[in-house]
Design an enzyme around this catalytic site. Structure first.
Site, PDB file in Angstrom:
ATOM      1  CE1 TYR A 113      -4.005   1.753  -0.126  1.00 53.48           C
ATOM      2  CE2 TYR A 113      -3.534   2.550   2.083  1.00 53.48           C
ATOM      3  CZ  TYR A 113      -4.304   2.586   0.929  1.00 53.48           C
ATOM      4  OH  TYR A 113      -5.363   3.446   0.843  1.00 53.48           O
ATOM      5  CE  LYS A 168     -20.904 -20.568 -15.728  1.00 49.03           C
ATOM      6  NZ  LYS A 168     -21.903 -21.361 -16.428  1.00 49.03           N
ATOM      7  CD  GLU A 210     -23.756 -18.485 -16.482  1.00 51.35           C
ATOM      8  OE1 GLU A 210     -24.340 -19.580 -16.378  1.00 51.35           O
ATOM      9  OE2 GLU A 210     -22.724 -18.325 -17.134  1.00 51.35           O
ATOM     10  CG  ASP A 211     -28.134 -17.944 -15.677  1.00 59.68           C
ATOM     11  OD1 ASP A 211     -27.961 -18.726 -16.627  1.00 59.68           O
ATOM     12  OD2 ASP A 211     -28.025 -18.284 -14.492  1.00 59.68           O
ATOM     13  N   GLY A 270     -33.384 -20.380 -28.749  1.00 64.58           N
ATOM     14  CA  GLY A 270     -32.919 -19.276 -27.928  1.00 64.58           C
ATOM     15  C   GLY A 270     -31.405 -19.176 -27.988  1.00 64.58           C
ATOM     16  CB  ALA A 271     -28.960 -17.877 -25.521  1.00 68.45           C
ATOM     17  CB  ALA A 272     -28.548 -23.045 -25.473  1.00 67.99           C
ATOM     18  CG  ASN A 391     -21.987 -29.637 -16.065  1.00 68.34           C
ATOM     19  OD1 ASN A 391     -21.769 -28.432 -16.167  1.00 68.34           O
ATOM     20  ND2 ASN A 391     -22.326 -30.192 -14.910  1.00 68.34           N
ATOM     21  CG  ASN A 392     -22.667 -24.991 -20.282  1.00 66.63           C
ATOM     22  OD1 ASN A 392     -23.014 -25.945 -20.968  1.00 66.63           O
ATOM     23  ND2 ASN A 392     -23.204 -23.788 -20.414  1.00 66.63           N
TER      24      ASN A 392
END
Length: 466
Positions: A113, A168, A210-211, A270-272, A391-392
């Site tokens: 610092y 996540k 995300e989402d 949709g998105a996917a 699974n992502n």
């Protein structure tokens, strides 16, 4: 088709008469109630009673209540307390900030610092690129959401989305040593989200969207990619597409079919769904029909958004205009990223021989995988309690690790393909079978392999641009 799941795990503290058969009677009652016991621990023992912690997986809160009632119904048994193990894991959140350097004395403080930090600040002021080496930016990403499309829960808002974003971030750290932080925005205005993301970008080496609900997610990602010098990745689109391609590559190996020849039906645009179709096309798929709620997307129809218009122009060359069920007749592959129970046994039976079914809606798939397996050669879902979980988490930790290691500022299709190939290649020829087309999320080599593949692709992109 609900099965007991670790996501609905409970621990019941039970007082029971002291006897040699007490624990076996408790276990039998829990089993008879349809729960799956995972632990049974005697925590106290007295001359007339024992206290036992019974841990089991249930299907939902009502089922947990029935397990409690079943134990209370035993002679001399009392359930003293029920703990929800999932809520206990989330108490106080799942993340913390821990310094990487020790601050033991004034000497350490003076360098970490003031006054020493001022020299570092001025070095960055003179050369902003130095921030990547001299700050957390080098290894930190933002997990950014507006809470508008959280898991299968819908538009539940930013505060309710926070546990997912924390999870996540924990996965980023666990699997790829990437420091990630949840950023949950209390706005669903596209321009505000873009403005905020741009304003906070100096801290981060990348942004994982995300989402965020479609179609806003498309514009947000496109604009941020254009206007920022750090990579922006919408996991619901590209992470899903990467792992789906990896699984499909190996599933086609099992049934000895070629991607360029098979008929693929995608449920959900949709998105996917849009990202999956784009990546399959980039890898050579030529026969794709995409279906939304009103049936197949085709060039003879006008669509109100550019993404469905793109799908109409780049798929379904024969102009098929029927329903999802009709489209599945003779199809080799079904990929579902839509809603529960949109197809049944009859539709899977109508598919081609050695069909492949990816029913990835969560938590309830497009078809019960047990039913699908009666007719399909390979079945995969997004769930952890069936074989072949798509699974992502197989993609995004290593993908960002590779981006950060390469200092990449953009994401290209060849990076996505490279990541998919790295995941697929983790399943060796002698391991590959209908129930094992995709590696485990706990395979310690997956993230490193994906990171290397993505970094190599990024370096190749940079070299070709010179």
């Amino acid at each position: 088709m609900a099965n007991p799941s670790p996501g609905n795990s409970i621990t019941l503290r039970v007082a029971a008469p002291s006897s040699f058969t007490a624990t076996s009677e408790l276990a039998a009652a829990v089993g008879a109630a349809g729960a799956a016991i995972t632990a049974l621990d005697v925590t106290e023992s007295h001359h007339e009673t024992i206290v036992v912690d019974v841990t089991c997986n249930t299907t939902d809160d009502d089922h947990a209540g029935r397990v409690k009632d079943a134990l209370n119904a035993l002679d001399g048994v009392t359930v003293q307390h029920v703990s929800d193990r999932t809520f206990l894991m989330h108490l106080g959140g799942k993340l913390e900030v821990v310094p990487k350097v020790a601050l033991r004395n004034r000497d350490d403080l003076s360098r970490a610092y003031t006054p020493g930090v001022a020299r570092v600040c001025m070095a960055i002021a003179e050369d902003p690129a130095a921030a990547r080496n001299l700050t957390v930016k080098r290894n930190t990403i933002a997990v950014l959401t507006d809470g508008s499309a959280v898991l299968g829960l819908g538009n539940i808002g930013p505060a309710a989305a926070l546990p997912v974003m924390e999870g996540k971030a924990a996965l980023f750290k666990q699997f790829a040593n990437v420091d990630a932080w949840p950023v949950c925005l209390d706005t669903q205005d596209t321009e505000e989200i873009i403005m905020i993301a741009k304003a906070m970008a100096p801290v981060y080496g990348g942004i994982n969207l995300e989402d965020i609900a479609a179609p806003r997610c498309f514009e947000i990602e496109n604009r941020l990619r254009e206007e920022l010098d750090i990579p922006v990745f919408h996991d619901d689109q590209h992470g899903t597409a990467i792992v789906t391609l990896a699984a499909l590559v190996n599933a086609l190996r099992v049934v000895d079919k070629k991607l360029s020849e098979v008929k693929i039906v995608v449920s959900g645009v949709g998105a996917a769904g849009s990202a999956i179709i784009q990546l399959l096309k980039a890898q050579g798929a030529q026969h794709i029909i995409a279906a939304g709620r009103s049936g197949a997307i085709h060039s003879g129809e006008e669509y109100g958004d550019e993404h469905r218009s793109w799908i109409a122009a780049n798929t379904n060359e024969e102009g098929f205009s029927g329903t999802l069920h009709d489209a599945l007749k003779g199809a080799d592959v079904f990929i579902g990223v839509s809603a529960p129970h949109v197809i049944g046994e009859e539709q899977v039976a109508s598919m081609a021989e050695d069909a492949i079914v990816f029913a990835m809606a969560n938590p309830t798939p497009e078809i019960d995988p047990v039913i699908a397996s009666k007719h399909a050669a390979v079945v995969a879902t997004g769930r952890s309690d069936f074989p072949n979980q798509i699974n992502n988490v197989l993609a995004f930790p290593g993908f960002f690790r590779g981006l950060l290691d390469a200092g990449a500022s953009d994401i290209t299709p060849n990076m996505l393909v490279a990541a998919a190939e790295a995941i697929a290649n983790r399943v060796a020829d002698d391991e590959l079978n209908a129930s094992y087309i995709i590696p485990s999320v706990f395979d310690p080599h997956v993230a490193a392999d994906v990171a290397t593949a993505v970094a190599n692709a990024a370096h190749a992109n940079a070299a070709s641009a010179l």
